[in-house]
Design a protein around this motif. Structure first.
Motif, PDB file in Angstrom:
ATOM      1  N   ILE A  84       0.845  -1.198   0.000  1.00 55.12           N
ATOM      2  CA  ILE A  84       0.000   0.000   0.000  1.00 55.12           C
ATOM      3  C   ILE A  84       0.883   1.251   0.000  1.00 55.12           C
ATOM      4  O   ILE A  84       0.654   2.194  -0.762  1.00 55.12           O
ATOM      5  N   HIS A  85       1.932   1.260   0.811  1.00 49.16           N
ATOM      6  CA  HIS A  85       2.849   2.403   0.862  1.00 49.16           C
ATOM      7  C   HIS A  85       3.615   2.557  -0.452  1.00 49.16           C
ATOM      8  O   HIS A  85       3.751   3.676  -0.963  1.00 49.16           O
ATOM      9  N   ALA A  86       4.110   1.445  -0.986  1.00 48.06           N
ATOM     10  CA  ALA A  86       4.840   1.479  -2.254  1.00 48.06           C
ATOM     11  C   ALA A  86       3.928   1.969  -3.377  1.00 48.06           C
ATOM     12  O   ALA A  86       4.354   2.744  -4.243  1.00 48.06           O
ATOM     13  N   SER A  87       2.675   1.551  -3.340  1.00 45.37           N
ATOM     14  CA  SER A  87       1.715   1.965  -4.366  1.00 45.37           C
ATOM     15  C   SER A  87       1.430   3.456  -4.280  1.00 45.37           C
ATOM     16  O   SER A  87       1.361   4.146  -5.306  1.00 45.37           O
ATOM     17  N   LEU A  88       1.281   3.977  -3.070  1.00 45.49           N
ATOM     18  CA  LEU A  88       1.075   5.415  -2.880  1.00 45.49           C
ATOM     19  C   LEU A  88       2.263   6.179  -3.461  1.00 45.49           C
ATOM     20  O   LEU A  88       2.085   7.105  -4.264  1.00 45.49           O
ATOM     21  N   PHE A  89       3.472   5.788  -3.076  1.00 44.75           N
ATOM     22  CA  PHE A  89       4.673   6.456  -3.589  1.00 44.75           C
ATOM     23  C   PHE A  89       4.732   6.381  -5.114  1.00 44.75           C
ATOM     24  O   PHE A  89       4.970   7.388  -5.790  1.00 44.75           O
ATOM     25  N   LEU A  90       4.520   5.198  -5.666  1.00 49.52           N
ATOM     26  CA  LEU A  90       4.676   5.021  -7.111  1.00 49.52           C
ATOM     27  C   LEU A  90       3.619   5.793  -7.892  1.00 49.52           C
ATOM     28  O   LEU A  90       3.910   6.322  -8.961  1.00 49.52           O
ATOM     29  N   ASN A  91       2.408   5.904  -7.362  1.00 44.22           N
ATOM     30  CA  ASN A  91       1.385   6.725  -8.021  1.00 44.22           C
ATOM     31  C   ASN A  91       1.804   8.192  -8.042  1.00 44.22           C
ATOM     32  O   ASN A  91       1.633   8.873  -9.061  1.00 44.22           O
ATOM     33  N   ILE A  92       2.359   8.684  -6.938  1.00 48.10           N
ATOM     34  CA  ILE A  92       2.863  10.060  -6.889  1.00 48.10           C
ATOM     35  C   ILE A  92       3.997  10.221  -7.897  1.00 48.10           C
ATOM     36  O   ILE A  92       4.032  11.179  -8.674  1.00 48.10           O
ATOM     37  N   HIS A  93       4.914   9.267  -7.912  1.00 52.29           N
ATOM     38  CA  HIS A  93       6.058   9.302  -8.819  1.00 52.29           C
ATOM     39  C   HIS A  93       5.598   9.332 -10.276  1.00 52.29           C
ATOM     40  O   HIS A  93       6.094  10.126 -11.078  1.00 52.29           O
ATOM     41  N   GLU A  94       4.657   8.458 -10.618  1.00 49.55           N
ATOM     42  CA  GLU A  94       4.163   8.389 -11.995  1.00 49.55           C
ATOM     43  C   GLU A  94       3.484   9.703 -12.395  1.00 49.55           C
ATOM     44  O   GLU A  94       3.642  10.178 -13.515  1.00 49.55           O
ATOM     45  N   TYR A  95       2.726  10.300 -11.474  1.00 52.23           N
ATOM     46  CA  TYR A  95       2.078  11.576 -11.754  1.00 52.23           C
ATOM     47  C   TYR A  95       3.126  12.658 -12.036  1.00 52.23           C
ATOM     48  O   TYR A  95       3.027  13.401 -13.018  1.00 52.23           O
ATOM     49  N   LEU A  96       4.134  12.755 -11.171  1.00 54.09           N
ATOM     50  CA  LEU A  96       5.184  13.758 -11.364  1.00 54.09           C
ATOM     51  C   LEU A  96       5.939  13.523 -12.668  1.00 54.09           C
ATOM     52  O   LEU A  96       6.311  14.479 -13.352  1.00 54.09           O
ATOM     53  N   ASN A  97       6.157  12.269 -13.001  1.00 54.28           N
ATOM     54  CA  ASN A  97       6.848  11.926 -14.247  1.00 54.28           C
ATOM     55  C   ASN A  97       6.114  12.479 -15.454  1.00 54.28           C
ATOM     56  O   ASN A  97       6.731  12.938 -16.409  1.00 54.28           O
ATOM     57  N   LYS A  98       4.778  12.427 -15.413  1.00 55.61           N
ATOM     58  CA  LYS A  98       3.963  12.920 -16.524  1.00 55.61           C
ATOM     59  C   LYS A  98       3.801  14.434 -16.481  1.00 55.61           C
ATOM     60  O   LYS A  98       3.720  15.082 -17.516  1.00 55.61           O
ATOM     61  N   ALA A  99       3.708  15.000 -15.278  1.00 52.80           N
ATOM     62  CA  ALA A  99       3.339  16.411 -15.120  1.00 52.80           C
ATOM     63  C   ALA A  99       4.518  17.379 -15.086  1.00 52.80           C
ATOM     64  O   ALA A  99       4.332  18.563 -15.331  1.00 52.80           O
ATOM     65  N   ALA A 100       5.696  16.909 -14.754  1.00 52.86           N
ATOM     66  CA  ALA A 100       6.832  17.819 -14.555  1.00 52.86           C
ATOM     67  C   ALA A 100       8.057  17.357 -15.340  1.00 52.86           C
ATOM     68  O   ALA A 100       8.289  16.167 -15.475  1.00 52.86           O
ATOM     69  N   GLU A 101       8.802  18.312 -15.826  1.00 53.87           N
ATOM     70  CA  GLU A 101      10.067  18.025 -16.505  1.00 53.87           C
ATOM     71  C   GLU A 101      11.179  18.064 -15.463  1.00 53.87           C
ATOM     72  O   GLU A 101      11.660  19.134 -15.101  1.00 53.87           O
ATOM     73  N   MET A 102      11.535  16.885 -14.946  1.00 48.58           N
ATOM     74  CA  MET A 102      12.603  16.809 -13.940  1.00 48.58           C
ATOM     75  C   MET A 102      13.500  15.634 -14.275  1.00 48.58           C
ATOM     76  O   MET A 102      13.056  14.672 -14.899  1.00 48.58           O
ATOM     77  N   ASP A 103      14.731  15.694 -13.797  1.00 46.98           N
ATOM     78  CA  ASP A 103      15.615  14.529 -13.892  1.00 46.98           C
ATOM     79  C   ASP A 103      15.018  13.422 -13.040  1.00 46.98           C
ATOM     80  O   ASP A 103      14.349  13.700 -12.038  1.00 46.98           O
ATOM     81  N   GLU A 104      15.292  12.191 -13.392  1.00 48.03           N
ATOM     82  CA  GLU A 104      14.697  11.041 -12.705  1.00 48.03           C
ATOM     83  C   GLU A 104      14.928  11.074 -11.191  1.00 48.03           C
ATOM     84  O   GLU A 104      13.995  10.888 -10.422  1.00 48.03           O
ATOM     85  N   ILE A 105      16.145  11.358 -10.766  1.00 48.87           N
ATOM     86  CA  ILE A 105      16.409  11.343  -9.321  1.00 48.87           C
ATOM     87  C   ILE A 105      15.650  12.468  -8.621  1.00 48.87           C
ATOM     88  O   ILE A 105      15.188  12.309  -7.495  1.00 48.87           O
ATOM     89  N   ASP A 106      15.476  13.601  -9.287  1.00 48.41           N
ATOM     90  CA  ASP A 106      14.706  14.695  -8.691  1.00 48.41           C
ATOM     91  C   ASP A 106      13.228  14.309  -8.567  1.00 48.41           C
ATOM     92  O   ASP A 106      12.558  14.699  -7.610  1.00 48.41           O
ATOM     93  N   THR A 107      12.724  13.535  -9.516  1.00 46.50           N
ATOM     94  CA  THR A 107      11.353  13.025  -9.440  1.00 46.50           C
ATOM     95  C   THR A 107      11.216  12.093  -8.246  1.00 46.50           C
ATOM     96  O   THR A 107      10.232  12.165  -7.499  1.00 46.50           O
ATOM     97  N   VAL A 108      12.203  11.225  -8.036  1.00 44.29           N
ATOM     98  CA  VAL A 108      12.186  10.319  -6.877  1.00 44.29           C
ATOM     99  C   VAL A 108      12.195  11.123  -5.582  1.00 44.29           C
ATOM    100  O   VAL A 108      11.414  10.851  -4.664  1.00 44.29           O
ATOM    101  N   ILE A 109      13.062  12.128  -5.495  1.00 44.72           N
ATOM    102  CA  ILE A 109      13.167  12.953  -4.285  1.00 44.72           C
ATOM    103  C   ILE A 109      11.838  13.656  -3.997  1.00 44.72           C
ATOM    104  O   ILE A 109      11.317  13.590  -2.884  1.00 44.72           O
ATOM    105  N   LYS A 110      11.268  14.316  -5.000  1.00 41.25           N
ATOM    106  CA  LYS A 110      10.016  15.058  -4.805  1.00 41.25           C
ATOM    107  C   LYS A 110       8.865  14.104  -4.469  1.00 41.25           C
ATOM    108  O   LYS A 110       8.067  14.385  -3.566  1.00 41.25           O
TER     109      LYS A 110
END
Length: 178
Positions: free
Chosen positions: A71-97
């Motif tokens: 459940i926790h991993a899914s919450l994180f990954l959904n946030i990560h996937e959203y940021l990946n689509k919505a923001a232009e960031m380097d991969e590690i910055d997406t993970v951090i945010k």
């Protein structure tokens, strides 16, 4: 040319400091920056006030499949996937945010974050390598971390179908994923 290399190095140090503040293991810093091991070690000690943890990083996908970690991993990954689509960031910055937003969400729900930044980083690597994926729950339509060969049509998440022992013991809150 010299100015650019100094700015690049400063950005790398800034990233490393952010990761150290989030509790990342030294192996993550080595993987995500071009700084030498010796500089990272000195930086780690300076920022955290202690030596980095020893030992290997988590390397199995199994941890992410157990009930609460999923459940926790899914919450994180959904946030990560959203940021990946919505923001232009380097991969590690997406993970951090995404990790910072995950922490905010768990705190807002009064829960302890089960996912460390190192595990979150590893989770993204597992997804990138096709070892894990997100699958839609056939009941709630939330996206949950699964193995890539899960039969999506019949998949039911751990929130809709918690294991028999779930909720036993100390009081647990639940994360809203819808």
């Amino acid at each position: 040319m010299r100015v650019k290399s100094i700015l690049t190095e400063a950005r790398q140090i800034e990233r490393a400091v952010q990761l150290i503040h989030l509790g990342a293991r030294l192996q993550v810093l080595e993987s995500e920056t071009d700084l030498s091991y010796e500089r990272l070690l000195r930086l780690y000690k300076e920022v955290s006030g202690k030596s980095p943890s020893k030992g290997q990083l988590p390397f199995s996908t199994d941890w992410f499949m157990t009930w609460q970690p999923n459940i926790h991993a899914s919450l994180f990954l959904n946030i990560h996937e959203y940021l990946n689509k919505a923001a232009e960031m380097d991969e590690i910055d997406t993970v951090i945010k995404a990790y910072q937003l995950y922490q905010e969400q768990t705190q807002a729900q009064g829960l302890e974050a089960m996912l460390s930044v190192t595990r979150a980083w590893r989770l993204v690597k597992f997804v990138d390598n096709g070892m894990l994926t997100l699958t839609k729950c056939s009941k709630c339509n939330g996206q949950f971390v699964t193995h890539p060969h899960e039969i999506a049509r019949h998949f039911v998440c751990g929130l809709c179908n918690p294991p028999a022992r779930a909720g036993k013991g100390r009081a647990q809150g639940s994360i809203q994923m819808h």
